[in-house]
Design an enzyme around this catalytic site. Structure first.
Site, mmCIF file in Angstrom:
data_model
loop_
_atom_site.group_PDB
_atom_site.id
_atom_site.type_symbol
_atom_site.label_atom_id
_atom_site.label_comp_id
_atom_site.label_asym_id
_atom_site.label_seq_id
_atom_site.Cartn_x
_atom_site.Cartn_y
_atom_site.Cartn_z
ATOM 1 N N PHE A 145 1.027 -1.109 -0.055
ATOM 2 C CA PHE A 145 0.103 -0.008 0.018
ATOM 3 C C PHE A 145 0.885 1.164 -0.155
ATOM 4 O O PHE A 145 1.669 1.361 0.958
ATOM 5 C CB PHE A 145 -1.148 0.161 1.357
ATOM 6 C CG PHE A 145 -1.773 1.217 0.861
ATOM 7 C CD1 PHE A 145 -2.843 1.026 0.278
ATOM 8 C CD2 PHE A 145 -1.546 2.394 1.614
ATOM 9 C CE1 PHE A 145 -3.917 2.499 0.192
ATOM 10 C CE2 PHE A 145 -2.350 3.629 1.728
ATOM 11 C CZ PHE A 145 -3.526 3.475 0.864
ATOM 12 N N ASP A 233 9.397 2.959 1.911
ATOM 13 C CA ASP A 233 8.255 3.846 2.069
ATOM 14 C C ASP A 233 7.823 3.789 3.802
ATOM 15 O O ASP A 233 7.234 2.600 4.161
ATOM 16 C CB ASP A 233 6.902 3.331 1.535
ATOM 17 C CG ASP A 233 5.661 4.022 1.835
ATOM 18 O OD1 ASP A 233 5.576 4.603 2.920
ATOM 19 O OD2 ASP A 233 4.623 3.557 1.316
ATOM 20 N N LYS A 262 2.420 10.948 6.929
ATOM 21 C CA LYS A 262 1.459 10.964 8.106
ATOM 22 C C LYS A 262 1.942 11.539 9.596
ATOM 23 O O LYS A 262 1.895 12.722 9.690
ATOM 24 C CB LYS A 262 1.531 9.492 8.514
ATOM 25 C CG LYS A 262 0.686 8.647 7.357
ATOM 26 C CD LYS A 262 -0.143 7.323 7.752
ATOM 27 C CE LYS A 262 -1.180 6.908 6.502
ATOM 28 N NZ LYS A 262 -0.911 6.056 5.850
#
Ligand SMILES: *Cc1c(COP(=O)(O)O)cnc(C)c1O
Length: 408
Positions: A145, A233, A262
């Site tokens: 993802f 990531d 985030k």
């Protein structure tokens, strides 16, 4: 609409009427939040064990972050990159230092930062590595993802994320996550054209999948030997969640490129960044890539406070310590039979519920009724990722509710 409806039911019905249904939220309507607790429009309190998918690592309404944002709101909030502003240099320098790297390219959302990393790797391939034009290839893992843009979902293996969004962007090869031999085979199928391997060091959305020991270090060695960039990531795994600043550190791995997001925005504003060497990020010349909001003064001010908080090591330590406790408790539950498997690292766990106890969604709803908010991922998996500031008693109380739900 009838007068017997509760305020939260009214709010949900109104939202349904005028929003696209690209999410299926739990039926709770949050009005305020503090630390690890949220309060809904009817005054009910809920323990937040999701933390905005790790965007809220430092908790809701964190005093230091809110003060930093307020102070910046009173000075200047946006210049665009057409002009310099006085928080930008410090943000780039301090983020580079936190990462042990040289150069920062700020964006806003995680997906934008991944897009930036892809563009950077391709450009580096053409300009530095000497890949023939149009041939650059990037290797990714299945069940990844990395965000929701058209290019990123082109290399998703999740039919829900991918279907009906084609035609898809070419240039990506998918290998099984955690399989070092498959990675080596894929790399050797075209080492001259391969510009990067893009991986989550722990796969979050897939259910908090931790790769086998040695995998990340193995990928590091394979990519280094072939002149291929290793892009980590760390949008969800980084910035304290796993008990270290970066999940890669658990294997002593330093990638060529970190992608962050985030928690970098402290749960206040979207802030993301690609962090790498001057050689790699140096491929971008004026006008070739950008973002109106990327690196804006408000984002930089909040992120600078995030970086200062991470520099103390306090939050990483807390995640490590409370994480050990969390995983010990979850292991006990697994012994009881209601839990099939537990994965994770630090204050981050994917919990596979024994399917006869209910779907992940049903478990999440029953937890909500008991004042605990989590989110299911695929099937019978729930993920636990509380703000790193959660109190140990609060965490224990939340786990007691999970135990009670599983015993029902
Ligand atoms: C959330 C996430 C993204 C995408 O970030 P957005 O801000 O939602 O675009 C990318 N990669 C990982 C690992 C994520 O968890």
């Amino acid at each position: 609409m009838t007068s017997t409806e509760r305020p939260s039911e009214r709010a949900i019905a109104a939202a349904e009427a005028h929003s696209a249904h690209n999410y299926h939220p739990l039926p709770v309507v949050v009005a305020s939040a503090e630390g690890a607790w949220m309060t809904d429009v009817e005054g009910r309190r809920y323990l937040d064990l999701l933390a905005g998918y790790s965007a809220l690592n430092f908790g809701h309404h964190n005093r230091r972050l809110i003060d930093a944002a307020k102070a910046q709101l009173e000075r200047v909030t946006l210049t665009s990159r057409a002009f310099h502003h006085d928080r930008f240099a410090a943000f780039c320098a301090e983020l580079a230092e936190l990462c042990g790297m040289e150069t920062v390219l700020p964006m806003n959302t995680g997906a934008e930062a991944i897009e930036t990393a892809i563009k950077t790797a391709r450009k580096w391939g053409y300009r530095v590595k000497g890949v023939p034009d149009g041939r650059a290839r990037i290797i990714v893992a299945d069940n990844n993802f990395h965000g929701r843009t058209t290019t990123i979902i082109s290399f998703s293996t999740d039919p829900e994320a991918r279907a009906d969004h084609g035609p898809y962007t070419p240039g990506f090869d998918i290998v099984p996550y955690g399989d070092l031999a498959a990675m080596e085979t894929a790399l050797d199928a075209g080492p001259e054209e391969t510009v990067a391997v893009l991986l989550e060091p722990i796969q979050g959305e897939a259910g908090v999948l931790v790769p086998p020991p040695g995998y990340l270090a193995g990928v590091r060695a394979l990519t280094r030997a072939r002149g291929v960039l290793f892009i980590a990531d760390e949008i969800q795994s980084g910035l304290g969640r796993t008990g270290k600043t970066f999940a890669c550190e658990h294997e002593g791995v330093v990638p060529d490129v970190y992608v962050l997001g985030k928690a970098l925005g402290g749960g206040v504003v979207p802030v993301s960044a690609v962090v790498s060497s001057a050689e790699v990020l140096g491929v971008h010349r004026p006008g070739e890539h950008g973002s109106t909001f990327g690196g804006n003064p408000l984002a930089c001010a909040v992120a600078l406070e995030v970086i200062a908080m991470l520099r103390t090591g306090e939050f990483q330590g807390r995640a490590a310590e409370l994480g050990e406790h969390l995983h010990r408790e979850l292991a006990h539950m697994a012994h009881g039979g209601a839990v099939e498997a537990v994965r994770g690292r630090g204050l981050w766990a994917g919990v596979d519920i024994e399917p006869s106890r209910g779907t992940g969604r049903q478990i999440s709803e029953r937890l909500m009724d008991r004042g605990v908010l989590v989110k299911d991922t695929h099937g019978s998996t729930i993920r636990i990722a509380p703000p790193l500031v959660i109190g140990e008693e609060d965490l224990d109380w939340g786990l007691d509710q999970l135990r009670a739900v599983l015993a029902e």
